[in-house]
Each structure stands twice: as structure tokens, then as C-alpha cells.
Design a protein around this motif. Structure first.
Motif, short mmCIF file in Angstrom:
data_model
loop_
_atom_site.label_atom_id
_atom_site.label_comp_id
_atom_site.label_asym_id
_atom_site.label_seq_id
_atom_site.Cartn_x
_atom_site.Cartn_y
_atom_site.Cartn_z
N ILE A 52 5.16 56.02 16.45
CA ILE A 52 4.05 55.35 15.76
C ILE A 52 3.61 54.13 16.55
O ILE A 52 2.44 53.97 16.88
N GLY A 53 4.54 53.22 16.83
CA GLY A 53 4.25 52.11 17.73
C GLY A 53 3.32 51.04 17.18
O GLY A 53 2.62 50.38 17.95
N LEU A 54 3.29 50.81 15.86
CA LEU A 54 2.46 49.76 15.27
C LEU A 54 3.30 48.48 15.19
O LEU A 54 3.90 48.19 14.16
N TRP A 55 3.31 47.71 16.27
CA TRP A 55 4.19 46.55 16.35
C TRP A 55 3.94 45.50 15.26
O TRP A 55 4.90 44.83 14.84
N PRO A 56 2.70 45.29 14.76
CA PRO A 56 2.55 44.31 13.68
C PRO A 56 3.38 44.68 12.45
O PRO A 56 3.84 43.80 11.71
N GLY A 57 3.57 45.97 12.21
CA GLY A 57 4.39 46.40 11.08
C GLY A 57 5.81 45.89 11.20
O GLY A 57 6.44 45.50 10.19
N THR A 58 6.36 45.87 12.41
CA THR A 58 7.71 45.37 12.61
C THR A 58 7.79 43.89 12.31
O THR A 58 8.75 43.42 11.66
N VAL A 59 6.81 43.12 12.75
CA VAL A 59 6.82 41.67 12.49
C VAL A 59 6.78 41.41 10.98
O VAL A 59 7.56 40.61 10.45
N VAL A 60 5.88 42.10 10.28
CA VAL A 60 5.77 41.92 8.83
C VAL A 60 7.05 42.42 8.13
O VAL A 60 7.53 41.81 7.18
N GLY A 61 7.61 43.53 8.62
CA GLY A 61 8.83 44.07 8.03
C GLY A 61 10.00 43.11 8.14
O GLY A 61 10.76 42.92 7.18
N VAL A 62 10.19 42.50 9.30
CA VAL A 62 11.28 41.55 9.48
C VAL A 62 11.06 40.32 8.61
O VAL A 62 12.02 39.75 8.05
N ALA A 63 9.80 39.89 8.48
CA ALA A 63 9.50 38.78 7.58
C ALA A 63 9.84 39.15 6.15
O ALA A 63 10.40 38.33 5.38
N GLY A 64 9.52 40.37 5.74
CA GLY A 64 9.85 40.83 4.40
C GLY A 64 11.35 40.87 4.16
O GLY A 64 11.83 40.54 3.06
N PHE A 65 12.11 41.25 5.18
CA PHE A 65 13.57 41.24 5.06
C PHE A 65 14.09 39.83 4.81
O PHE A 65 14.99 39.62 3.98
N ALA A 66 13.50 38.85 5.49
CA ALA A 66 13.91 37.46 5.28
C ALA A 66 13.62 37.02 3.85
O ALA A 66 14.46 36.39 3.19
N LEU A 67 12.44 37.36 3.35
CA LEU A 67 12.08 36.99 1.99
C LEU A 67 13.00 37.65 0.97
O LEU A 67 13.40 37.03 -0.03
N ALA A 68 13.35 38.90 1.19
CA ALA A 68 14.24 39.60 0.27
C ALA A 68 15.65 39.03 0.31
O ALA A 68 16.37 39.07 -0.70
N SER A 69 16.06 38.48 1.45
CA SER A 69 17.42 37.94 1.60
C SER A 69 17.55 36.54 1.01
O SER A 69 18.66 36.05 0.81
N ARG A 70 16.42 35.90 0.72
CA ARG A 70 16.42 34.52 0.24
C ARG A 70 16.77 34.46 -1.24
O ARG A 70 16.29 35.26 -2.03
N GLY A 71 17.60 33.49 -1.60
CA GLY A 71 17.90 33.31 -3.00
C GLY A 71 19.30 32.80 -3.22
O GLY A 71 20.21 33.08 -2.44
N PRO A 72 19.51 32.06 -4.30
CA PRO A 72 20.85 31.53 -4.62
C PRO A 72 21.70 32.56 -5.35
O PRO A 72 21.99 32.43 -6.53
N TYR A 73 22.05 33.64 -4.65
CA TYR A 73 22.85 34.66 -5.31
C TYR A 73 24.02 35.04 -4.42
O TYR A 73 24.14 34.60 -3.29
N SER A 74 24.88 35.89 -4.94
CA SER A 74 26.16 36.17 -4.30
C SER A 74 26.01 36.94 -3.00
O SER A 74 24.98 37.56 -2.72
N GLY A 75 27.10 36.89 -2.22
CA GLY A 75 27.11 37.65 -0.97
C GLY A 75 26.97 39.14 -1.19
O GLY A 75 26.38 39.85 -0.37
#
Length: 547
Positions: A52-75
Motif C-alpha cells: 500500500i505504501g501510504l506513509w501518512p497513515g503510519t504517522v497518524v497510526g503511531v500518533a493514535g497509539f500514543a493517545l491510546a496509551s495515555r492515561g492514569p491506569y494500570s500497567g
């Protein structure tokens, strides 16, 4: 009478009060939202990889991973986010392994998903510092570095740097290599998440400055000239074609040898008729022969006949028996009219594809692993072959065999040991029709760009081609039998990436892990203090007795 001391548990009040059912429901809902974001992020990250090779998707995807990982919750909850992200991401990009064995595909996906689960926990912890975008990018690089080496030699197939070969940041490759580009990509994505969390002119300005700095560095990398030319070499190449499909993709025994000999004969006719230039040498792919020509007379006679027809040496991808019982080695041998000459033994082997870890234990327990065949034994030296060309000139040919392209040091060792031309010999027949073929070609393009070298890719059944020093394909040959002749420059010299990329990854990874360890220690101390403050010594004074 002495004072009596009693240890009592303090009653939780205010912020320490136990959550009610409504609070638990809201927390569960938030976790469900994070899991959904992680799944979407995994899917988006995968679209940056070939085909596929749509590199902007990877940038947005990694940003989304960071947002999903954020929060005061357990390991555990952070690990769940990483697990969902990793599973969706790897299942979309590594499903081609199922063409070999579904069990092997499941094992590979689980192993890689584990790394992203750990990354989810580490990223969640990184949010405890204000500079979390930098730390999170370093942790992503550390995860890629570790996954490329552990376990069983590693599987560095899904690095962010590979997705950016057609992006404006690809100019960073000759400066900092694939690893450095992965860090830059992760930093860009984390900074995007940083702005998304709280948008302000200051944050937008910082993001804009980061993008401008990366683009300027990429422009400097593109302006970097390729290593100096020391002459030219004319190479013939032969793609014999293969039936494809699974473990037996190259066909029945010796059929691959017959196919490549036949296509070489056709190339020889083109040369004799003047429709193609006379080559200094001819390149066959990995697994152009499937039997050891030292012990199989038919295979040896086919190679000798092809050398005579081409009137030039042939670099033959072959299988060698040994060095021990039920062992083999994947090799690249330089053949002339005098027989086999300099030989390179493949250094990077696919676990459960070319060799079985703990073979004596696992093979009796998992009989289907017999598809691997004899145990492959890796080589230990760089793939630089000092050879003599058809016209008597001396040259040093740098060879990467298939999976070699995914390993930084194996690639950097070629120009570091004097390789003047780089060829990649590969056998993708077993993955024919899957995304693996395009993914490997994209990885090879990244190697050409970071080394600023032309690369000739020759496979059994596609994709073969020629890649320029900018990473752009100059020739791309799809599935089937094909051959041709091309003239490429001989070069001497190193790019900055070949010299500093591996040490740079090591320094950034260790610094990030040390930073994370300090954060973890700080969090543990705060947790311990909180536990201690939940209990208090209550001094109970009893009335004095009347004397």
C-alpha cells in the motif's frame, strides 16, 4: 501506665474513596475507547508498509497509539492497548507467513505483538514526564532495535523507517540510516499526538519547527553525493521463474536449476545477436539451484554449460551441504570456467523458516516443523567477494541474500569492507502473490538510499529490478521468467549512515531506557509513600490510675 500504640487503617475519604459502580462503568468505557483507538491505530500504521505504501497513515497510526496509551491506569491496561495495536498491525503486515505454515504465522504474530505490548506499558509510563514525545520516540526506537535482534536473531521487518522511502523525509536515510529515520518518524508522530491532546499556538509552533528541521535535514541528505565512481560494470541478470506457492515454491528438485539455465541460454542468444551488451558477469538469484553443485553432477553441468553460453562468470545462488550432518548453508558462489570461486554464506536466517531453534526438543513435539528441512547454518563474514570479471579486471562484489537486507550491520558491512557494487539475490517464490515480495523490495530500496549505491535485485520469480542511489526503482520486473543486461557504476566510499547509524541507535535506545528506569523509580517511590500514608499510628492514651 505507659501509652498504648495501635496500628489502624485510615478510612479512605475524598480522592481516596473507593470508586462506585458509576465510576467503574466510566473507567470501563474509557478503556473500551482506548482499545478501539489502538485497533484503528494498528490498522493505520500498517497501510504505510508495502504494497500500500501510504506513509501518512503510519504517522497518524503511531500518533493514535500514543493517545491510546495515555492515561492514569494500570500497567495491565497499558499492555492491553499495546497488545491490540500490535496484533492488528502485525496481522495485517505479516499474514504472508501463513503461506508457509499457519502455526509459524501465528507464532510470529504473537512474538511481535509481545514487543508492542511492552511498548504500550513503556509509553504509558513515559507520559509522567513533560518531554514524553521525545522519550516515547526513543522507546519506539529501542523496541525496534531489540526486536531486530531478539529472540532467535530477531525479526526487524516492520520498522517505521521502511515506510518513509517515498516520503519527504527519505533524505534522512544516508545521514542516519533506517534506525534514525524510524526515530524521526516516531518523534513526528508523538509530537502530532502532543498537539492533539491540547492544541495551542505554542505547541503548533513547536510542531512546525520540528517538521521544518526534519525537512531541511532531509534536503541535506538528498544533496549528499553518492560515493565516488571508480569505473563501470556490465551485469547480466536472470530471473528463472518459479511456480510459487508455499514451501515448495521453487518447484520440484532441480527444476529451478533447469529454469535458470534455460533463461541464461536465452540471454546468451540476445548477447550473441547484439541485442544486449556483453556482460562482465551474470547474476543468478538465491535458490537458482537447490542442490549442492559440488556433489550433484547434474547441477554442476547446468552451471558449467551456462557459464560457457554466457561467456562470462556467473554469481550463483545455491545450497551447500554441511558443514555437519543434516545441515545446509545458503550460499552465493562465483563460477567461472575453472569452477567455483569466492563464496559468501548467508548470515541472516529466518527462524522457523530456515532453521529451528531448540530443534532437538521442538521437532519431536511439533512434527509439522519438518517443512524447514535440513538445519541452515549461518555464515560469519561479510558478503564481499573479490572476483575477476570477464575482461580480467578485479572487482569486489557485495552480496546480500534475501533476509540479509533487514539487518543493518550486515548491509553496512558491504561498503565497509570495500564492496564496489551491491547485488541482492533472493528467492520469494514461496511468498509469490503476497505482500512479502513488495515489502522486501521496499526494504531494499531503503538500503540503496542509505548507502547511496545502485543495487541490482535478482529473484527467482519477482520482484527483480534496479534501484538507484536515491532509492527510486529504475527497473522493476514482476512475476515470471526474465533476463537482461545493465551497466552500473563501481563505487568506493561510505555514507554517514553506514558509519553512525548503529551506534546512534544504541545510544538513543540506552538513553531512553535509562530515562524510563528513572521514571519507574520515581513512580515506585510515590506509590510506596501513598501506601504508607494509608496507615497511621494512632496514639491511644488511657487515663492514669488513681493512686
Amino acid at each position: 501506665m505507659p501509652e498504648n500504640l495501635a496500628l489502624a487503617s485510615a478510612h479512605p475519604t475524598g480522592a481516596e474513596a473507593k470508586p462506585g459502580l458509576g465510576d467503574l462503568a466510566r473507567r470501563s468505557q474509557r478503556q473500551s475507547h482506548r482499545i478501539l483507538i489502538a485497533a484503528l491505530a494498528g490498522a493505520l500504521t500498517s497501510v504505510g508498509f508495502a504494497p500500500i505504501g501510504l506513509w501518512p497513515g503510519t504517522v497518524v497510526g503511531v500518533a493514535g497509539f500514543a493517545l491510546a496509551s495515555r492515561g492514569p491506569y494500570s500497567g495491565c491496561r497499558a499492555a492491553a492497548v499495546g497488545t491490540v495495536f500490535g496484533f492488528v498491525f502485525t496481522a495485517n503486515t505479516l499474514n504472508w507467513m501463513g503461506m508457509i505454515d499457519l502455526g509459524a504465522a501465528a507464532g510470529l504474530i504473537v512474538a511481535m505483538t509481545t514487543w508492542y505490548a511492552l511498548l504500550g506499558v513503556a509509553t504509558n509510563l513515559a507520559f509522567r514526564t513533560r518531554a514524553w514525545p521525545v522519550l516515547s520516540a526513543g522507546l519506539w526506537l529501542a523496541m525496534e532495535y531489540a526486536a531486530s535482534r531478539f529472540p532467535f536473531g530477531g525479526f526487524g521487518w516492520l520498522r517505521l523507517g521502511y515506510t518513509m522511502i517515498d516520503s519527504p523525509l527519505s533524505g534522512l536515510l544516508p545521514l542516519v540510516g533506517v534506525g534514525g529515520l524510524s526515530f524521526a518518524t516516531a518523534l513526528l508522530a508523538q509530537s502530532l499526538a502532543w498537539v492533539a491532546i491540547r492544541t495551542s499556538w505554542r505547541r503548533v509552533s513547536v510542531l512546525a519547527a520540528l517538521i521544518a528541521g526534519l525537512l531541511l535535514a532531509a534536503l541535506a541528505g538528498r544533496a549528499l553525493p553518492p560515493p565516488a565512481t571508480t569505473g563501470n560494470i556490465t551485469l547480466g541478470w536472470v530471473q528463472g521463474g518459479a511456480p510459487g506457492g508455499g514451501v515448495y515454491g521453487i518447484g520440484a528438485e532441480r527444476s529451478t536449476s533447469y529454469r535458470h539455465a534455460s533463461q541464461t541460454a536465452k540471454l546468451a542468444e540476445e548477447i550473441s545477436s547484439g541485442r544486449a551488451d556483453v556482460p562482465d558477469a551474470v547474476i543468478w538469484p538465491e535458490n537458482a539451484t537447490d542442490l549442492d553443485p559440488r556433489v550433484d553432477a547434474t547441477t554442476r553441468s547446468l552451471i558449467e554449460a551456462s557459464v560457457a553460453a554466457a561467456r562470462a562468470p556467473i554469481l550463483v545462488g545455491t545450497i551447500l551441504k554441511g558443514p555437519g550432518q543434516d545441515e545446509r548453508q545458503t550460499a552465493s558462489q562465483w563460477w567461472t570456467t575453472q569452477g567455483a570461486g569466492p563464496t559468501y554464506i548467508k548470515r541472516s536466517l529466518v527462524p522457523f523458516g530456515e532453521w529451528i531453534p531448540f530443534r532437538d526438543v521442538l521437532l519431536p513435539l511439533v512434527p509439522q516443523l519438518r517443512y524447514v528441512g535440513a538445519q541452515s547454518v549461518p555464515g560469519t563474514v561479510a558478503g564481499t567477494l573479490p572476483v575477476t570479471l570477464r575482461d580480467g579486471r578485479a572487482a569486489t562484489v557485495g552480496v546480500l541474500l534475501c533476509f540479509d537486507v533487514a539487518f543493518d550491520q550486515v548491509a553496512y558491512d558491504l561498503p565497509g569492507n570495500g564492496a564496489q557494487i551491491i547485488v541482492v539475490q533472493s528467492s520469494n517464490a514461496m511468498y509469490q502473490g503476497s505482500s512479502q515480495v513488495d515489502q522486501q523490495f521496499a526494504i531494499t530500496r531503503a538500503r540503496a538510499a542509505e548507502l547511496k549505491r545502485e543495487v541490482l535485485v535478482v529473484t527467482t520469480s519477482g520482484v527483480s529490478g534496479i534501484i538507484g542511489p536515491d532509492g527510486k526503482p529504475r527497473l522493476r520486473v514482476e512475476q515470471g521468467a526474465a533476463s537482461g543486461v545493465t551497466t552500473l557504476p563501481l563505487r568506493d566510499g561510505l555514507t554517514p549512515a553506514a558509519m553512525i547509524s548503529v551506534p546512534l541507535q544504541q545510544v538513543l535506545s540506552l538513553a531512553s531506557l535509562a530515562w524510563l528506569a528513572l521514571l519507574a523509580r520515581s513512580c515506585y517511590i510515590r506509590w510506596a509513600i501513598g501506601i504508607r500514608n494509608r496507615y497511621t499510628f494512632i496514639t491511644v492514651k488511657t487515663p492514669s490510675s488513681t493512686r
